[in-house]
Design an enzyme around this catalytic site. Sequence first.
Site, PDB file in Angstrom:
ATOM      1  N   MET A   1       0.843  -1.194   0.000  1.00 29.15           N
ATOM      2  CA  MET A   1       0.000   0.000   0.000  1.00 29.15           C
ATOM      3  C   MET A   1       0.887   1.257   0.000  1.00 29.15           C
ATOM      4  O   MET A   1       0.418   2.352   0.299  1.00 29.15           O
ATOM      5  CB  MET A   1      -0.945  -0.004   1.197  1.00 29.15           C
ATOM      6  CG  MET A   1      -1.895  -1.208   1.167  1.00 29.15           C
ATOM      7  SD  MET A   1      -3.427  -0.972   2.069  1.00 29.15           S
ATOM      8  CE  MET A   1      -2.805  -0.698   3.724  1.00 29.15           C
TER       9      MET A   1
ATOM     10  N   TYR B   1       4.143   4.011   0.682  1.00 27.09           N
ATOM     11  CA  TYR B   1       4.837   4.707   1.763  1.00 27.09           C
ATOM     12  C   TYR B   1       5.941   3.796   2.305  1.00 27.09           C
ATOM     13  O   TYR B   1       5.967   3.427   3.477  1.00 27.09           O
ATOM     14  CB  TYR B   1       3.871   5.153   2.870  1.00 27.09           C
ATOM     15  CG  TYR B   1       4.320   6.469   3.475  1.00 27.09           C
ATOM     16  CD1 TYR B   1       4.237   7.638   2.726  1.00 27.09           C
ATOM     17  CD2 TYR B   1       4.860   6.543   4.746  1.00 27.09           C
ATOM     18  CE1 TYR B   1       4.676   8.848   3.235  1.00 27.09           C
ATOM     19  CE2 TYR B   1       5.304   7.752   5.265  1.00 27.09           C
ATOM     20  CZ  TYR B   1       5.207   8.896   4.493  1.00 27.09           C
ATOM     21  OH  TYR B   1       5.649  10.091   5.001  1.00 27.09           O
TER      22      TYR B   1
ATOM     23  N   GLY C   1      11.121  -2.353   5.571  1.00 26.45           N
ATOM     24  CA  GLY C   1      10.409  -3.630   5.512  1.00 26.45           C
ATOM     25  C   GLY C   1       9.973  -3.929   4.076  1.00 26.45           C
ATOM     26  O   GLY C   1      10.218  -5.022   3.553  1.00 26.45           O
ATOM     27  N   HIS C   2       9.350  -2.937   3.422  1.00 27.84           N
ATOM     28  CA  HIS C   2       8.949  -3.122   2.019  1.00 27.84           C
ATOM     29  C   HIS C   2      10.184  -3.403   1.151  1.00 27.84           C
ATOM     30  O   HIS C   2      10.160  -4.267   0.277  1.00 27.84           O
ATOM     31  CB  HIS C   2       8.288  -1.852   1.469  1.00 27.84           C
ATOM     32  CG  HIS C   2       7.001  -1.477   2.125  1.00 27.84           C
ATOM     33  ND1 HIS C   2       6.875  -0.373   2.930  1.00 27.84           N
ATOM     34  CD2 HIS C   2       5.779  -2.055   2.097  1.00 27.84           C
ATOM     35  CE1 HIS C   2       5.632  -0.274   3.355  1.00 27.84           C
ATOM     36  NE2 HIS C   2       4.944  -1.288   2.875  1.00 27.84           N
TER      37      HIS C   2
ATOM     38  N   GLN D   1     -10.432  -2.963   2.147  1.00 28.62           N
ATOM     39  CA  GLN D   1      -9.952  -3.579   3.388  1.00 28.62           C
ATOM     40  C   GLN D   1      -9.976  -2.623   4.573  1.00 28.62           C
ATOM     41  O   GLN D   1      -9.492  -2.967   5.642  1.00 28.62           O
ATOM     42  CB  GLN D   1      -8.556  -4.180   3.188  1.00 28.62           C
ATOM     43  CG  GLN D   1      -7.434  -3.183   3.004  1.00 28.62           C
ATOM     44  CD  GLN D   1      -6.132  -3.863   2.625  1.00 28.62           C
ATOM     45  OE1 GLN D   1      -5.960  -4.343   1.506  1.00 28.62           O
ATOM     46  NE2 GLN D   1      -5.193  -3.930   3.552  1.00 28.62           N
TER      47      GLN D   1
ATOM     48  N   GLY E   1       5.136  -9.621   4.090  1.00 29.60           N
ATOM     49  CA  GLY E   1       5.847  -9.464   5.355  1.00 29.60           C
ATOM     50  C   GLY E   1       5.147 -10.229   6.473  1.00 29.60           C
ATOM     51  O   GLY E   1       3.918 -10.342   6.492  1.00 29.60           O
TER      52      GLY E   1
ATOM     53  N   ASP F   1       2.249  -8.727   9.207  1.00 27.82           N
ATOM     54  CA  ASP F   1       0.832  -9.056   9.049  1.00 27.82           C
ATOM     55  C   ASP F   1       0.742 -10.577   8.937  1.00 27.82           C
ATOM     56  O   ASP F   1       0.453 -11.115   7.868  1.00 27.82           O
ATOM     57  CB  ASP F   1       0.284  -8.377   7.798  1.00 27.82           C
ATOM     58  CG  ASP F   1       0.362  -6.863   7.896  1.00 27.82           C
ATOM     59  OD1 ASP F   1      -0.524  -6.273   8.504  1.00 27.82           O
ATOM     60  OD2 ASP F   1       1.339  -6.286   7.386  1.00 27.82           O
TER      61      ASP F   1
ATOM     62  N   SER G   1       4.066   1.606   8.087  1.00 29.75           N
ATOM     63  CA  SER G   1       3.753   2.938   7.552  1.00 29.75           C
ATOM     64  C   SER G   1       2.964   3.726   8.584  1.00 29.75           C
ATOM     65  O   SER G   1       3.012   4.956   8.618  1.00 29.75           O
ATOM     66  CB  SER G   1       2.944   2.809   6.262  1.00 29.75           C
ATOM     67  OG  SER G   1       3.657   2.004   5.337  1.00 29.75           O
ATOM     68  N   ARG G   2       2.217   3.023   9.444  1.00 30.28           N
ATOM     69  CA  ARG G   2       1.383   3.713  10.444  1.00 30.28           C
ATOM     70  C   ARG G   2       2.213   4.301  11.594  1.00 30.28           C
ATOM     71  O   ARG G   2       1.693   5.087  12.376  1.00 30.28           O
ATOM     72  CB  ARG G   2       0.314   2.773  10.993  1.00 30.28           C
ATOM     73  CG  ARG G   2      -0.739   2.428   9.955  1.00 30.28           C
ATOM     74  CD  ARG G   2      -1.947   1.718  10.541  1.00 30.28           C
ATOM     75  NE  ARG G   2      -3.043   1.669   9.593  1.00 30.28           N
ATOM     76  CZ  ARG G   2      -3.354   0.607   8.842  1.00 30.28           C
ATOM     77  NH1 ARG G   2      -2.639  -0.499   8.924  1.00 30.28           N
ATOM     78  NH2 ARG G   2      -4.375   0.662   8.008  1.00 30.28           N
TER      79      ARG G   2
HETATM   80  O1  PAF Z   1      -0.139  -5.608   3.583  1.00 30.83           O
HETATM   81  C1  PAF Z   1      -0.593  -4.747   2.803  1.00 30.83           C
HETATM   82  O2  PAF Z   1       0.036  -3.709   2.529  1.00 30.83           O
HETATM   83  C2  PAF Z   1      -1.952  -4.950   2.164  1.00 30.83           C
HETATM   84  O3  PAF Z   1      -2.831  -5.570   3.040  1.00 30.83           O
HETATM   85  C3  PAF Z   1      -1.898  -5.681   0.815  1.00 30.83           C
HETATM   86  C4  PAF Z   1      -1.355  -7.094   0.955  1.00 30.83           C
HETATM   87  C5  PAF Z   1      -1.039  -4.895  -0.163  1.00 30.83           C
HETATM   88  C6  PAF Z   1      -3.310  -5.803   0.221  1.00 30.83           C
HETATM   89  O4  PAF Z   1      -3.880  -4.551   0.024  1.00 30.83           O
END
Ligand code: PAF
Length: 282
Positions: A30, A32, A36-37, A61, A147, A150, A186-187
């Site tokens: 998502m 930002y 980690g990304h 979501q 990751g 989650d 990101s939060r």
């Molecule tokens: O983990 C996230 O950033 C989101 O839940 C994902 C997997 C991109 C789905 O919108």
Amino acid sequence: MEIISDSGAMQEQARAWRTEGRTIAFVPTMGYFHQGHLSLMRYGREQGRRLVVSLFVNPAQFGPSEDLDRYPRDLERDAGLAAAEGVDVLFTPTAGDMYPSGYQTYVEVGELSRGLCGASRPGHFRGVATVVLKLFNLAAPDVAVFGEKDYQQLRVIQQMAADLNLPVRVVGRPIVREPDGLALSSRNTYLSIEERRAALSLIQGLNAAAARAAGGERRAEALLGAARAVITASPLVRLDYLELADPDTLKPVERLQGAARLLTAAWVGATRLIDNILIEGD
Ligand code: PAF
């Protein structure tokens, strides 16, 4: 790096690569971006000849009172970071493209979606599973990288891939943390200085339980008690859930036998954070 916003163009590109025999690795995000990304992208880079990263803040979501509108966004910075990681395509669809008017199909993963975050965020995993299946159909990956922060999301997507015979390997990668232990998210950008300090209690609580387990404690209630005492010590923190769960089924365990996941979510001020660790049993 190419930026593609049109879903048809993304699907065409993926199809062309597959025809040429290229393997595709995919990292859904998502945006930002934080380290980690970037660690997921680095791993994806090693896994496929082509690397696609999607950046889409998925409205499906988010609950009605959640942070969809204020979720942090910075496409220019993200594009620079993705390009530096060797991403081939940054896929940035619009909400109108993903959910055109008349849209009405959703994916529901049963049991695994119900507890933990699923209990506090009704409909969340339905939105996640739906968008991830759509993204898989557009990017056509051989491998998709998620990751472990989650963790429930990872298990939900692995279950969906297995149940629906999706031709993709769904891989989880370890949480990346700040030097003091806070899981990158990101939060975290929402946190004030005091809240940032208080947020550390999540990992400190999880670690307190891990230390008890390393000392031989096997009763879930005792391990949870150790974590709870640390997490709830700060007046800025309100616990949402804390559970010791089987790493595959996510069902609560009463005694630590093999490995288990200790998972938590807590409100730090107005920000909801999640974290988890693996706890080794015997
Ligand atoms: O983990 C996230 O950033 C989101 O839940 C994902 C997997 C991109 C789905 O919108």
